[in-house]
Design a protein around this motif. Structure first.
Motif, PDB file in Angstrom:
ATOM      1  N   ILE A 272       0.863  -1.410   0.166  1.00 13.57           N
ATOM      2  CA  ILE A 272      -0.081  -0.086  -0.027  1.00 13.57           C
ATOM      3  C   ILE A 272       0.878   1.293   0.084  1.00 13.57           C
ATOM      4  O   ILE A 272       0.590   2.191  -0.575  1.00 13.57           O
ATOM      5  CB  ILE A 272      -0.856  -0.256   1.196  1.00 13.57           C
ATOM      6  CG1 ILE A 272      -2.025  -1.334   1.082  1.00 13.57           C
ATOM      7  CG2 ILE A 272      -1.626   1.302   1.412  1.00 13.57           C
ATOM      8  CD1 ILE A 272      -2.983  -1.351   2.104  1.00 13.57           C
ATOM      9  N   GLU A 273       1.756   1.428   0.696  1.00 21.67           N
ATOM     10  CA  GLU A 273       2.836   2.445   0.870  1.00 21.67           C
ATOM     11  C   GLU A 273       3.530   2.690  -0.463  1.00 21.67           C
ATOM     12  O   GLU A 273       3.650   3.664  -0.935  1.00 21.67           O
ATOM     13  CB  GLU A 273       3.663   2.061   1.888  1.00 21.67           C
ATOM     14  CG  GLU A 273       3.197   2.444   3.407  1.00 21.67           C
ATOM     15  CD  GLU A 273       4.450   2.508   4.371  1.00 21.67           C
ATOM     16  OE1 GLU A 273       5.481   2.149   4.094  1.00 21.67           O
ATOM     17  OE2 GLU A 273       3.991   2.758   5.559  1.00 21.67           O
ATOM     18  N   GLY A 274       3.773   1.649  -1.182  1.00 22.42           N
ATOM     19  CA  GLY A 274       4.559   1.619  -2.510  1.00 22.42           C
ATOM     20  C   GLY A 274       3.509   2.293  -3.444  1.00 22.42           C
ATOM     21  O   GLY A 274       3.855   3.107  -4.449  1.00 22.42           O
ATOM     22  N   CYS A 275       2.090   1.797  -3.521  1.00 18.97           N
ATOM     23  CA  CYS A 275       1.317   2.449  -4.317  1.00 18.97           C
ATOM     24  C   CYS A 275       0.833   3.981  -4.185  1.00 18.97           C
ATOM     25  O   CYS A 275       0.961   4.755  -5.201  1.00 18.97           O
ATOM     26  CB  CYS A 275      -0.208   1.555  -4.268  1.00 18.97           C
ATOM     27  SG  CYS A 275      -0.086   0.023  -5.047  1.00 18.97           S
ATOM     28  N   HIS A 276       0.779   4.204  -2.721  1.00 18.40           N
ATOM     29  CA  HIS A 276       0.486   5.586  -2.545  1.00 18.40           C
ATOM     30  C   HIS A 276       1.653   6.644  -2.879  1.00 18.40           C
ATOM     31  O   HIS A 276       1.538   7.580  -3.218  1.00 18.40           O
ATOM     32  CB  HIS A 276       0.198   5.556  -0.950  1.00 18.40           C
ATOM     33  CG  HIS A 276      -1.089   4.939  -0.615  1.00 18.40           C
ATOM     34  ND1 HIS A 276      -1.604   5.168   0.656  1.00 18.40           N
ATOM     35  CD2 HIS A 276      -1.801   4.407  -1.364  1.00 18.40           C
ATOM     36  CE1 HIS A 276      -2.849   4.469   0.833  1.00 18.40           C
ATOM     37  NE2 HIS A 276      -2.939   3.992  -0.423  1.00 18.40           N
ATOM     38  N   LYS A 277       2.863   6.068  -2.584  1.00 17.21           N
ATOM     39  CA  LYS A 277       4.069   6.924  -2.874  1.00 17.21           C
ATOM     40  C   LYS A 277       4.230   7.118  -4.394  1.00 17.21           C
ATOM     41  O   LYS A 277       4.718   8.297  -5.201  1.00 17.21           O
ATOM     42  CB  LYS A 277       5.338   6.380  -2.668  1.00 17.21           C
ATOM     43  CG  LYS A 277       5.579   6.352  -1.062  1.00 17.21           C
ATOM     44  CD  LYS A 277       7.026   5.768  -0.561  1.00 17.21           C
ATOM     45  CE  LYS A 277       6.912   5.777   0.851  1.00 17.21           C
ATOM     46  NZ  LYS A 277       8.282   5.323   1.218  1.00 17.21           N
ATOM     47  N   LEU A 278       3.666   6.376  -5.305  1.00 23.23           N
ATOM     48  CA  LEU A 278       3.537   6.436  -6.861  1.00 23.23           C
ATOM     49  C   LEU A 278       2.661   7.678  -7.264  1.00 23.23           C
ATOM     50  O   LEU A 278       2.561   8.164  -8.166  1.00 23.23           O
ATOM     51  CB  LEU A 278       3.073   5.297  -7.527  1.00 23.23           C
ATOM     52  CG  LEU A 278       4.225   4.150  -7.490  1.00 23.23           C
ATOM     53  CD1 LEU A 278       3.791   2.861  -8.095  1.00 23.23           C
ATOM     54  CD2 LEU A 278       5.294   4.654  -8.654  1.00 23.23           C
ATOM     55  N   ALA A 279       1.547   7.912  -6.485  1.00 27.07           N
ATOM     56  CA  ALA A 279       0.609   9.048  -6.634  1.00 27.07           C
ATOM     57  C   ALA A 279       1.404  10.413  -6.738  1.00 27.07           C
ATOM     58  O   ALA A 279       1.345  11.071  -7.458  1.00 27.07           O
ATOM     59  CB  ALA A 279      -0.792   9.113  -5.563  1.00 27.07           C
ATOM     60  N   TYR A 280       2.443  10.457  -5.552  1.00 26.38           N
ATOM     61  CA  TYR A 280       3.430  11.593  -5.702  1.00 26.38           C
ATOM     62  C   TYR A 280       4.153  11.601  -6.919  1.00 26.38           C
ATOM     63  O   TYR A 280       4.305  12.741  -7.427  1.00 26.38           O
ATOM     64  CB  TYR A 280       4.472  11.619  -4.583  1.00 26.38           C
ATOM     65  CG  TYR A 280       3.383  11.698  -3.084  1.00 26.38           C
ATOM     66  CD1 TYR A 280       3.190  13.022  -2.623  1.00 26.38           C
ATOM     67  CD2 TYR A 280       3.070  10.559  -2.483  1.00 26.38           C
ATOM     68  CE1 TYR A 280       2.536  13.530  -1.374  1.00 26.38           C
ATOM     69  CE2 TYR A 280       2.260  10.992  -1.165  1.00 26.38           C
ATOM     70  CZ  TYR A 280       1.996  12.285  -0.850  1.00 26.38           C
ATOM     71  OH  TYR A 280       1.299  12.392   0.397  1.00 26.38           O
ATOM     72  N   THR A 281       4.733  10.610  -7.333  1.00 27.95           N
ATOM     73  CA  THR A 281       5.608  10.551  -8.459  1.00 27.95           C
ATOM     74  C   THR A 281       4.651  10.816  -9.573  1.00 27.95           C
ATOM     75  O   THR A 281       5.138  11.689 -10.564  1.00 27.95           O
ATOM     76  CB  THR A 281       5.915   8.948  -8.847  1.00 27.95           C
ATOM     77  OG1 THR A 281       6.711   8.477  -7.772  1.00 27.95           O
ATOM     78  CG2 THR A 281       6.889   8.814 -10.033  1.00 27.95           C
ATOM     79  N   ALA A 282       3.253  10.330  -9.702  1.00 23.44           N
ATOM     80  CA  ALA A 282       2.598  10.965 -11.057  1.00 23.44           C
ATOM     81  C   ALA A 282       2.351  12.578 -10.742  1.00 23.44           C
ATOM     82  O   ALA A 282       2.380  13.132 -11.964  1.00 23.44           O
ATOM     83  CB  ALA A 282       1.398  10.269 -10.815  1.00 23.44           C
TER      84      ALA A 282
END
Length: 223
Positions: A22-32
């Motif tokens: 979940i943390e990995g997915c959520h951090k990708l939101a910042y990348t996007a």
């Protein structure tokens, strides 16, 4: 140097695995979001949003508000995709990892420990697309941020490749997004070849220029 141990998933790992995923997915939101900020068409949107109310009604407040709205929309674009993806996966294969991955032929799920701490995951599933050729798909590879750059992802890739070879697969295939540059660089360095890049269809995804990228690693017959 840290001691790495790759082993099969067990039920007691679930809280740590869930957190990493979940943390990995959520951090990708910042990348996007930050990727979207770099795109020329979004700069044009912010510039127009700032200038139109300023020139038409002379309102600096509305001008700033329009820019803020564009920024919020960009944030929500990435958040919608990656938070939604995490939710869908937790209701699907990640809901019961043992049942989904460990009780079916051709499936598996591994975790990697560094000095006793669970720091990464990877999974394998059978794949017969785009043809009837027997392949193995690499999925759910995640490494916690504090342990990236230490070769853990390469170890996890090799784990899946070895598993695929033992199962008689012709290749290991996977899909990711073009936003995940460290991952795409890793796959290329491991010998994976890009087989296709396709645009995503939703407006929110296109606004931040998200694309799917597909990779394939052909397993040598003499491996």
């Amino acid at each position: 140097m840290s001691s790495l141990t790759v082993r099969q998933y067990k039920n007691s790992d679930f809280p740590a695995v869930k957190k990493i995923f979940i943390e990995g997915c959520h951090k990708l939101a910042y990348t996007a979001f930050f990727h979207g900020l770099k795109l020329p068409h979004n700069w044009v949107l912010m510039l127009l949003g700032f200038l139109l109310p300023l020139l038409s009604v002379g309102s600096i407040f509305l001008a700033i508000l329009d820019v803020v709205i564009v920024l919020v929309v960009l944030w929500l674009c990435g958040r919608r995709f990656f938070y939604g993806y995490a939710t869908e996966c937790m209701a699907d294969d990640m809901k019961d990892i043992s049942k989904y991955y460990l009780q079916r032929e051709g499936y598996n799920f591994w975790v990697v420990e560094s000095d006793g701490e669970l720091v990464g995951t990877v999974a394998a599933v059978p794949s017969y697309l785009p043809s009837v050729e027997k392949n193995t798909e690499l999925k759910r590879m995640n490494v916690v941020s504090s342990h990236r750059g230490k070769g853990i992802s390469k170890v996890l890739c090799r784990t899946v490749i070895e598993f695929a070879h033992k199962k008689g697969s012709k290749a290991v295939v996977l899909s990711t997004t073009t936003l995940q540059m460290p991952a795409t660089c890793l796959y290329r360095s491991m010998g994976f070849k890009c087989t296709n890049i396709s645009d995503m269809t939703q407006f929110t995804e296109r606004l931040i220029s998200m694309q799917w990228i597909f990779f394939r690693y052909d397993i040598p017959s003499s491996k």
